[in-house]
Design an enzyme around this catalytic site. Structure first.
Site, PDB file in Angstrom:
ATOM      1  N   GLN A 197       0.919  -1.373   0.143  1.00 46.64           N
ATOM      2  CA  GLN A 197      -0.100  -0.090  -0.071  1.00 46.64           C
ATOM      3  C   GLN A 197       0.778   1.223  -0.084  1.00 46.64           C
ATOM      4  O   GLN A 197       0.301   2.255  -0.237  1.00 46.64           O
ATOM      5  CB  GLN A 197      -0.892  -0.006   1.248  1.00 46.64           C
ATOM      6  CG  GLN A 197      -1.990  -1.046   1.145  1.00 46.64           C
ATOM      7  CD  GLN A 197      -3.162  -0.812  -0.019  1.00 46.64           C
ATOM      8  OE1 GLN A 197      -3.407   0.471  -0.165  1.00 46.64           O
ATOM      9  NE2 GLN A 197      -3.842  -2.024  -0.405  1.00 46.64           N
ATOM     10  N   CYS A 250     -17.942  -8.916   5.983  1.00 44.65           N
ATOM     11  CA  CYS A 250     -19.043  -9.509   5.576  1.00 44.65           C
ATOM     12  C   CYS A 250     -19.106  -9.689   4.126  1.00 44.65           C
ATOM     13  O   CYS A 250     -20.213 -10.414   3.658  1.00 44.65           O
ATOM     14  CB  CYS A 250     -20.182  -8.465   5.896  1.00 44.65           C
ATOM     15  SG  CYS A 250     -20.118  -6.820   5.474  1.00 44.65           S
TER      16      CYS A 250
END
Length: 390
Positions: free
Chosen positions: A177, A323
């Site tokens: 990153q 999720c």
């Protein structure tokens, strides 16, 4: 469409794409070929090696091309562990590493290595004092990511490197990153191994690098041919490597200006969200933070619903919650910084690039101003909370 998931992947730059084009249709030779037709491919790979090395102050001979950050992380941990097993079987990582590091460490544990997992504070920062205390005579490697992919916190790499160098322990950083987004120098920071991936800075997918300091022992990760100086077998992805080199050179040249522009938009978004949306929490360090990272938790909502409504508004974003991958567990990063499950589930990551505009930033925040109250209106927990706090 407003694209705010640049931490997941970036749009390829025109320069990188055009640099790659000839190596698909014209200069398509195998870079390992001994005939003259292969010379152009061979030189293109070496030029990209120089380009990617320069970004981090490395020597070109210390750069090895891989298929991306995951391979580089796996190779760094497993290759070093195997090469230095005679010295010891202890490595140190942080609790918020990418799964490529966490799962590689777990694989080593199953083979008899001991792994110390350093905790982080509420901002996602490790303690260099705790790191120093954790290093033992049998420690062979410390792997701490340069900047977190979810919350954007930048670690004190130079301090970590100095401790590792003084203790005679190798230091690897997952810079996927951070590479070409913030200044990194492997000499000044005493970094021995570093992972990066091209598609995080407008290069192609499927190509990355592992920087290995000269003199560091590293066993090959894959068996086969003698490519990459007998350390990484497999036919070189010439086009991808060329694209990575071009993207790295372009990103490095524009880095300072890009950092200023992106950080200004990031700070504007953070300020608006904190001012205009109640019961939210900024995740990650406020100042030691990637320029393009905006990560919040919003109480009384589920991240999945928020992402779906953002998508309906043409906004691409992601959640720190797992999720969306079919898991009911929230992000290990958010749990590591001390958030309870019910708050961690309401997370949102907006990751910007130099292509993001202030207009897009304001539209994204405006959309949240409509989405958050709508989702909270469906929550009985929010109703109870408001009733009890009136």
């Amino acid at each position: 469409m407003i694209y705010m998931d640049n931490a997941a992947t970036t749009r390829m730059s025109e320069r990188a794409f055009e640099a790659m084009r000839p190596y698909f249709m014209e200069q398509y030779a195998n870079a390992a070929g001994t005939y003259s037709f292969a010379n152009a491919s061979k030189e293109a790979v070496e030029n990209a090696r120089r380009q990617t090395a320069k970004v981090i102050g490395a020597k070109s001979a210390e750069i090895y091309f891989t298929s991306g950050g995951t391979e580089s992380d796996n190779w760094a941990l497993k290759g070093v562990a195997e090469a230095y097993a005679a010295k010891g079987k202890h490595i140190i990582i942080s609790a918020i590493e990418h799964h490529a590091i966490l799962h590689s460490a777990q694989a080593l544990q199953r083979k008899g290595w001991e792994v110390t997992v350093l905790p982080v504070d509420e901002y996602g920062m490790i303690s260099v004092q705790e790191l120093e205390r954790a290093i033992r005579p049998d420690t062979v490697l410390v792997s701490i990511m340069a900047a977190n992919n979810e919350i954007g916190t930048i670690q004190p790499l130079k301090a970590i490197g100095e401790i590792c160098r003084a203790k005679g322990v190798l230091f690897h950083t997952d810079a996927v990153q951070a590479y070409a987004h913030i200044p990194l120098n492997v000499e000044e920071m005493h970094i021995d191994l570093l992972s990066a991936s091209a598609h995080k800075f407008h290069g192609p997918k499927g190509v990355g690098i592992l920087y290995v300091r000269k003199g560091v022992k590293l066993l090959p990760f894959m068996d086969g041919g003698a490519q990459e100086r007998k350390r990484r077998a497999g036919t070189a992805n010439v086009a991808g490597i060329v694209g990575m080199g071009a993207a790295a050179e372009e990103a490095a040249a524009n880095m300072n200006a890009a950092m200023d522009k992106i950080a200004a938009i990031r700070d504007h978004m953070i300020a608006r969200i904190e001012k205009e949306i109640p019961y939210c929490r900024l995740n990650g360090h406020r100042t030691e933070r990637l320029p393009g990272n905006v990560n919040f938790c919003f109480r009384f909502i589920e991240g999945e619903g928020m992402l779906m409504l953002l998508d309906a508004n043409g906004i691409c974003a992601s959640s720190g919650s797992a999720c969306t991958s079919g898991s009911l567990d929230p992000s290990h990063v958010l749990l590591a910084i001390g958030l309870p499950h019910e708050i961690a589930h309401g997370s949102l990551r907006l990751s910007l690039s130099e292509e993001t505009t202030m207009e897009e930033a304001n539209k994204a925040v405006d959309a949240l101003l409509e989405i958050i109250p709508r989702l909270r209106g469906m929550s009985p927990l929010y109703e109870d909370f408001v009733r009890n706090n009136q």
